[in-house]
Structure formats: structure tokens, C-alpha cells
Design a protein around this motif. Sequence first.
Motif, PDB file in Angstrom:
ATOM      1  N   CYS A 279       0.834  -1.204   0.000  1.00 22.95           N
ATOM      2  CA  CYS A 279       0.000   0.000   0.000  1.00 22.95           C
ATOM      3  C   CYS A 279       0.869   1.254   0.000  1.00 22.95           C
ATOM      4  O   CYS A 279       0.580   2.231  -0.714  1.00 22.95           O
ATOM      5  N   LEU A 280       1.926   1.226   0.805  1.00 21.51           N
ATOM      6  CA  LEU A 280       2.846   2.369   0.866  1.00 21.51           C
ATOM      7  C   LEU A 280       3.514   2.591  -0.487  1.00 21.51           C
ATOM      8  O   LEU A 280       3.664   3.729  -0.946  1.00 21.51           O
ATOM      9  N   HIS A 281       3.904   1.502  -1.128  1.00 18.95           N
ATOM     10  CA  HIS A 281       4.503   1.554  -2.461  1.00 18.95           C
ATOM     11  C   HIS A 281       3.557   2.251  -3.445  1.00 18.95           C
ATOM     12  O   HIS A 281       3.967   3.143  -4.205  1.00 18.95           O
ATOM     13  N   TYR A 282       2.298   1.892  -3.399  1.00 19.66           N
ATOM     14  CA  TYR A 282       1.297   2.462  -4.300  1.00 19.66           C
ATOM     15  C   TYR A 282       1.070   3.949  -4.003  1.00 19.66           C
ATOM     16  O   TYR A 282       0.986   4.784  -4.909  1.00 19.66           O
ATOM     17  N   LEU A 283       0.985   4.284  -2.704  1.00 20.19           N
ATOM     18  CA  LEU A 283       0.762   5.676  -2.319  1.00 20.19           C
ATOM     19  C   LEU A 283       1.935   6.560  -2.731  1.00 20.19           C
ATOM     20  O   LEU A 283       1.753   7.670  -3.242  1.00 20.19           O
ATOM     21  N   TRP A 284       3.150   6.071  -2.521  1.00 19.07           N
ATOM     22  CA  TRP A 284       4.342   6.868  -2.818  1.00 19.07           C
ATOM     23  C   TRP A 284       4.527   7.123  -4.309  1.00 19.07           C
ATOM     24  O   TRP A 284       5.004   8.173  -4.708  1.00 19.07           O
ATOM     25  N   LEU A 285       4.177   6.141  -5.138  1.00 19.05           N
ATOM     26  CA  LEU A 285       4.415   6.330  -6.571  1.00 19.05           C
ATOM     27  C   LEU A 285       3.294   7.115  -7.256  1.00 19.05           C
ATOM     28  O   LEU A 285       3.437   7.544  -8.392  1.00 19.05           O
ATOM     29  N   THR A 286       2.163   7.294  -6.552  1.00 17.83           N
ATOM     30  CA  THR A 286       1.051   8.053  -7.121  1.00 17.83           C
ATOM     31  C   THR A 286       1.388   9.547  -7.107  1.00 17.83           C
ATOM     32  O   THR A 286       1.835  10.080  -6.088  1.00 17.83           O
ATOM     33  N   LYS A 287       1.154  10.197  -8.220  1.00 16.43           N
ATOM     34  CA  LYS A 287       1.542  11.600  -8.368  1.00 16.43           C
ATOM     35  C   LYS A 287       0.408  12.582  -8.092  1.00 16.43           C
ATOM     36  O   LYS A 287       0.626  13.656  -7.559  1.00 16.43           O
ATOM     37  N   SER A 288      -0.827  12.224  -8.460  1.00 12.22           N
ATOM     38  CA  SER A 288      -1.892  13.221  -8.341  1.00 12.22           C
ATOM     39  C   SER A 288      -3.165  12.674  -7.687  1.00 12.22           C
ATOM     40  O   SER A 288      -3.512  13.085  -6.584  1.00 12.22           O
ATOM     41  N   ASP A 289      -3.835  11.736  -8.344  1.00 11.55           N
ATOM     42  CA  ASP A 289      -5.115  11.237  -7.848  1.00 11.55           C
ATOM     43  C   ASP A 289      -4.878  10.110  -6.840  1.00 11.55           C
ATOM     44  O   ASP A 289      -4.557   8.980  -7.213  1.00 11.55           O
ATOM     45  N   TYR A 290      -5.077  10.423  -5.570  1.00  9.76           N
ATOM     46  CA  TYR A 290      -4.787   9.463  -4.497  1.00  9.76           C
ATOM     47  C   TYR A 290      -6.007   8.646  -4.080  1.00  9.76           C
ATOM     48  O   TYR A 290      -5.912   7.851  -3.148  1.00  9.76           O
ATOM     49  N   ARG A 291      -7.116   8.821  -4.743  1.00 11.04           N
ATOM     50  CA  ARG A 291      -8.338   8.162  -4.285  1.00 11.04           C
ATOM     51  C   ARG A 291      -8.220   6.635  -4.294  1.00 11.04           C
ATOM     52  O   ARG A 291      -8.605   5.965  -3.324  1.00 11.04           O
ATOM     53  N   GLU A 292      -7.703   6.084  -5.375  1.00 15.59           N
ATOM     54  CA  GLU A 292      -7.619   4.625  -5.485  1.00 15.59           C
ATOM     55  C   GLU A 292      -6.634   4.021  -4.489  1.00 15.59           C
ATOM     56  O   GLU A 292      -6.996   3.082  -3.760  1.00 15.59           O
ATOM     57  N   PRO A 293      -5.387   4.503  -4.421  1.00 15.42           N
ATOM     58  CA  PRO A 293      -4.480   3.942  -3.414  1.00 15.42           C
ATOM     59  C   PRO A 293      -4.967   4.168  -1.988  1.00 15.42           C
ATOM     60  O   PRO A 293      -4.759   3.318  -1.121  1.00 15.42           O
ATOM     61  N   ALA A 294      -5.628   5.301  -1.756  1.00 20.59           N
ATOM     62  CA  ALA A 294      -6.153   5.569  -0.412  1.00 20.59           C
ATOM     63  C   ALA A 294      -7.258   4.582  -0.054  1.00 20.59           C
ATOM     64  O   ALA A 294      -7.346   4.101   1.089  1.00 20.59           O
ATOM     65  N   LEU A 295      -8.111   4.260  -1.026  1.00 24.35           N
ATOM     66  CA  LEU A 295      -9.190   3.296  -0.783  1.00 24.35           C
ATOM     67  C   LEU A 295      -8.624   1.915  -0.472  1.00 24.35           C
ATOM     68  O   LEU A 295      -9.048   1.254   0.493  1.00 24.35           O
ATOM     69  N   LEU A 296      -7.663   1.451  -1.271  1.00 26.12           N
ATOM     70  CA  LEU A 296      -7.060   0.144  -1.030  1.00 26.12           C
ATOM     71  C   LEU A 296      -6.341   0.111   0.319  1.00 26.12           C
ATOM     72  O   LEU A 296      -6.393  -0.893   1.040  1.00 26.12           O
ATOM     73  N   THR A 297      -5.680   1.209   0.670  1.00 22.32           N
ATOM     74  CA  THR A 297      -4.993   1.283   1.961  1.00 22.32           C
ATOM     75  C   THR A 297      -5.994   1.247   3.107  1.00 22.32           C
ATOM     76  O   THR A 297      -5.759   0.599   4.139  1.00 22.32           O
ATOM     77  N   ALA A 298      -7.129   1.915   2.943  1.00 19.37           N
ATOM     78  CA  ALA A 298      -8.166   1.907   3.977  1.00 19.37           C
ATOM     79  C   ALA A 298      -8.724   0.503   4.177  1.00 19.37           C
ATOM     80  O   ALA A 298      -8.924   0.052   5.318  1.00 19.37           O
ATOM     81  N   ILE A 299      -8.958  -0.210   3.075  1.00 18.33           N
ATOM     82  CA  ILE A 299      -9.464  -1.589   3.175  1.00 18.33           C
ATOM     83  C   ILE A 299      -8.435  -2.477   3.862  1.00 18.33           C
ATOM     84  O   ILE A 299      -8.771  -3.284   4.745  1.00 18.33           O
ATOM     85  N   ALA A 300      -7.163  -2.332   3.473  1.00 14.90           N
ATOM     86  CA  ALA A 300      -6.099  -3.127   4.087  1.00 14.90           C
ATOM     87  C   ALA A 300      -6.004  -2.839   5.581  1.00 14.90           C
ATOM     88  O   ALA A 300      -5.831  -3.757   6.401  1.00 14.90           O
ATOM     89  N   THR A 301      -6.136  -1.577   5.961  1.00 11.93           N
ATOM     90  CA  THR A 301      -6.072  -1.191   7.375  1.00 11.93           C
ATOM     91  C   THR A 301      -7.225  -1.800   8.158  1.00 11.93           C
ATOM     92  O   THR A 301      -7.045  -2.283   9.287  1.00 11.93           O
ATOM     93  N   LEU A 302      -8.419  -1.801   7.578  1.00 11.81           N
ATOM     94  CA  LEU A 302      -9.582  -2.415   8.235  1.00 11.81           C
ATOM     95  C   LEU A 302      -9.374  -3.912   8.446  1.00 11.81           C
ATOM     96  O   LEU A 302      -9.732  -4.461   9.494  1.00 11.81           O
ATOM     97  N   LEU A 303      -8.801  -4.574   7.438  1.00  9.66           N
ATOM     98  CA  LEU A 303      -8.553  -6.011   7.550  1.00  9.66           C
ATOM     99  C   LEU A 303      -7.550  -6.311   8.662  1.00  9.66           C
ATOM    100  O   LEU A 303      -7.720  -7.274   9.423  1.00  9.66           O
ATOM    101  N   LEU A 304      -6.518  -5.498   8.763  1.00 10.20           N
ATOM    102  CA  LEU A 304      -5.535  -5.692   9.832  1.00 10.20           C
ATOM    103  C   LEU A 304      -6.137  -5.352  11.190  1.00 10.20           C
ATOM    104  O   LEU A 304      -5.867  -6.037  12.182  1.00 10.20           O
ATOM    105  N   ALA A 305      -6.968  -4.311  11.253  1.00  7.61           N
ATOM    106  CA  ALA A 305      -7.625  -3.936  12.509  1.00  7.61           C
ATOM    107  C   ALA A 305      -8.544  -5.057  12.990  1.00  7.61           C
ATOM    108  O   ALA A 305      -8.616  -5.345  14.192  1.00  7.61           O
ATOM    109  N   TRP A 306      -9.237  -5.697  12.056  1.00  7.71           N
ATOM    110  CA  TRP A 306     -10.113  -6.815  12.413  1.00  7.71           C
ATOM    111  C   TRP A 306      -9.317  -7.946  13.038  1.00  7.71           C
ATOM    112  O   TRP A 306      -9.736  -8.539  14.036  1.00  7.71           O
TER     113      TRP A 306
END
Length: 196
Positions: free
Chosen positions: A154-181
Amino acid sequence: MSAGRLAQAGLVALCALPALLSVGRLWLGVADPADYLTRQSGWWALTWLIATLTVSPLAVLLHAPRLIAFRRTLGLTAFAYASAHLSVYVAQVAPTPSVLLDDLVGSPYIVAGFAAWLMLLPLAVTSSKYWMKRLGRSWARLHRLVYPALMLGCLHYLWLTKSDYREPALLTAIATLLLAWRIWRWQRRHRAGSVT
């Protein structure tokens, strides 16, 4: 063919579909084939890895323990797409080793992505029942590497994104929820064990 085998075959076909569609898109023509393959394989690697970690919560919530049987296929699919992602990148920079060295030193997102792949490698190698028996309890501890691998992806995806962060942010949020569970489940079992 049993229902279980049929479901596994269907899942394998589903997992291969994005790769087949990417090949078809390349055949039709894209402006930058290497960039297209890099982005597609990377996105699907992260998506399949998230899907792998979604199996356990679904199995619990739906009271369907048989779903766990699909986790290995999804995990190996994630590793296959991650390996394709890495291979396309290496193929681009291999003729100029200095570029690869510069990327490893000066591009944190490359380091994060490569570290994630390195963590997934032993999990793919030891995914069989043979290794599960041979490693015993160590197998479960080893396969916890999937959690930092997911967050590094997720960090890799966020760092390489230049402008529109919506997609990497969504995937990171889902990953965070899964780990929190998983943390919540672990704390719940730990408290129950302390009471008894």
C-alpha cells in the motif's frame, strides 16, 4: 468433479482473467506497453493480496469455514502478479544497472515494493501442505509476514502516485480495516484466555 474442485477451478480462471485481458489490450495496442503492464500487474497484485486477507473475515461473518480453502489460491495469485510487476520493472532497468542502483537508493517506493515482494516469496514457497506440516507452528508465524507485506504494498502504491490518491487511499483503507479486524480478534481471544 466435486463442488470444491469446481469452485477452485472457477477461482483459478477468475484469477487469470486480468492477465488475459491485459495481454489482449497489449495486442490491440497501447502507447507505452511497459508502463501499462507495470501498472496493471501492480494494481492486481495488491488487489489479490487484499482479497486473500478478506477470506478469513468472510469465513467468520458468513459462518462458512470452507472459504478458507480459497486463501492459498488467492495468495499465490497475488504473488504471481507481484512477480510479473517486478519482472517488468527489472526488464526496463536491467540494461542500465546504475538506474537500478539509483532507484534503490533514491526511491523509497521501489524499496517498499521490493521489500513487500521479498516477504511474499517465502510465503509462496511454503504455501503447500507439505511445508505446513514440516514447519509446524513456525508456519503460522512465518505467514504473518503477509501483514507487513500488505502495508508495504500500500505504501509503495501511495508513494508512486503523483496526483489522484483516491484509489491507493481506498485500497490502503481496506487493508487497514482487515488488519484492525485481525488485531481485534487476537485481543478478544487473548482476553478470553486470560479469564479462563
